[in-house]
Scaffold this motif. Sequence first.
Motif, PDB file in Angstrom:
ATOM      1  N   ALA A 138       0.760  -1.188  -0.025  1.00 44.16           N
ATOM      2  CA  ALA A 138      -0.092  -0.184   0.044  1.00 44.16           C
ATOM      3  C   ALA A 138       0.746   1.352  -0.054  1.00 44.16           C
ATOM      4  O   ALA A 138       0.338   2.379   0.009  1.00 44.16           O
ATOM      5  N   ALA A 139       2.193   1.026   0.032  1.00 42.68           N
ATOM      6  CA  ALA A 139       3.035   2.305   0.099  1.00 42.68           C
ATOM      7  C   ALA A 139       3.044   3.151  -0.919  1.00 42.68           C
ATOM      8  O   ALA A 139       2.807   3.043  -2.090  1.00 42.68           O
ATOM      9  N   MET A 152       3.874  -2.901  -8.811  1.00 51.76           N
ATOM     10  CA  MET A 152       3.195  -3.756  -9.718  1.00 51.76           C
ATOM     11  C   MET A 152       1.709  -3.863  -9.059  1.00 51.76           C
ATOM     12  O   MET A 152       0.847  -4.208 -10.099  1.00 51.76           O
ATOM     13  N   LEU A 153       1.615  -3.860  -7.819  1.00 51.74           N
ATOM     14  CA  LEU A 153       0.154  -4.086  -7.480  1.00 51.74           C
ATOM     15  C   LEU A 153      -0.882  -3.079  -7.479  1.00 51.74           C
ATOM     16  O   LEU A 153      -2.034  -2.861  -8.072  1.00 51.74           O
ATOM     17  N   GLU A 160      -6.145  -1.356   0.090  1.00 50.04           N
ATOM     18  CA  GLU A 160      -6.670  -0.653   1.152  1.00 50.04           C
ATOM     19  C   GLU A 160      -6.330  -1.519   2.154  1.00 50.04           C
ATOM     20  O   GLU A 160      -6.682  -2.824   2.303  1.00 50.04           O
ATOM     21  N   LYS A 161      -5.680  -0.932   3.281  1.00 48.70           N
ATOM     22  CA  LYS A 161      -5.224  -1.748   4.413  1.00 48.70           C
ATOM     23  C   LYS A 161      -6.477  -1.810   5.505  1.00 48.70           C
ATOM     24  O   LYS A 161      -6.913  -0.552   5.476  1.00 48.70           O
ATOM     25  N   VAL A 180      -4.970  -7.482   7.561  1.00 53.03           N
ATOM     26  CA  VAL A 180      -6.039  -7.778   6.486  1.00 53.03           C
ATOM     27  C   VAL A 180      -5.947  -6.472   5.526  1.00 53.03           C
ATOM     28  O   VAL A 180      -6.036  -5.665   5.813  1.00 53.03           O
ATOM     29  N   VAL A 181      -5.856  -7.011   4.211  1.00 51.09           N
ATOM     30  CA  VAL A 181      -5.944  -5.783   3.073  1.00 51.09           C
ATOM     31  C   VAL A 181      -6.920  -6.380   2.026  1.00 51.09           C
ATOM     32  O   VAL A 181      -7.276  -7.436   1.800  1.00 51.09           O
ATOM     33  N   ARG A 182      -7.475  -5.229   1.460  1.00 50.23           N
ATOM     34  CA  ARG A 182      -8.508  -5.129   0.472  1.00 50.23           C
ATOM     35  C   ARG A 182      -7.944  -5.158  -1.100  1.00 50.23           C
ATOM     36  O   ARG A 182      -7.289  -3.742  -0.898  1.00 50.23           O
ATOM     37  N   LEU A 183      -8.165  -5.808  -1.880  1.00 47.17           N
ATOM     38  CA  LEU A 183      -7.430  -5.506  -3.104  1.00 47.17           C
ATOM     39  C   LEU A 183      -8.752  -5.340  -4.134  1.00 47.17           C
ATOM     40  O   LEU A 183      -9.403  -6.230  -4.256  1.00 47.17           O
TER      41      LEU A 183
END
Length: 260
Positions: A138-139, A152-153, A160-161, A180-183
């Motif tokens: 997320a950086a 790349m992501l 979203e963290k 937990v992260v949402r993509l």
Amino acid sequence: MKHTPRRRFGQNFLVDAHYLERIVASIAPKVGDNLVEIGPGMAALTRRLIARCGRVIAVEIDRDLVAHLRAEFPPEALELFEADALAFDFASLGKDLRIVGNLPYNISTPILFHLAGFAPRLRDLHLMLQKEVVLRMAAAPGTADYGRLSVMLQASFAVEKLFTVPPGAFRPAPKVDSMVVRLVPLAERAPHIADAKLFAALVAAAFGQRRKTLRNTLAPWFDAAGLEALEVNPGARGETLCVADYVRLANAVMLKPAAL
Ligand code: SAM
């Protein structure tokens, strides 16, 4: 379900009901969703997802866990593939997939890259990973965590963290915090990348030697004047460029006339 955790499969089972419920609430599963779980393990999350929407597809590598899972759930509730998620063809499961998983941390980055290849078929992903990996995903440019994984992501997904999960929520407890992260795929908002392989190679080169300037790391594709023409400072380092800068550079390589 009795099972001795296998370290080689990154088995740290989530046992804390509070965090399991928070993950389910974040996913907000609905009947009819195409839920695909990577590594259901002892089914802590799977059971809750099936209770909510009746049916889950899952990919699990551990043969013993697969046997337990087949004994607990009928195939109409759990469509289970005994397979390595790293080599699994998620396209074979259709479209609008909602990927969920508490991923094995030893292979989390390769799994992320593998999943990114299926972005157009995914509705969203809710993943638990090592916190440090999520911070890198997320950086923002110019920060210490920003690197190849971020670019790349973020070229394919909004990242979203969501929340941190402490080691004590797992058995056995891992040594590190998890997150937990949402993509969510960018879909039509995604930048047009003319050649995905070239883009990946250029980003890898830019971050391969973090101390070197772009004049050095991108030398296979551009000289200093070429970078300046694209409004990139040749004396800057890879971490100063945003995703759009990398896309512009990679697409410009495609447009360059071949050397005579
Ligand atoms: N989802 C369970 C939970 O939250 O308790 C288990 C999580 S555990 C961290 C990771 C799970 O992924 C294990 O069930 C493990 O066997 C499985 N796994 C490990 N490597 C895998 C791979 N390459 N493909 C599919 N599953 C894998």
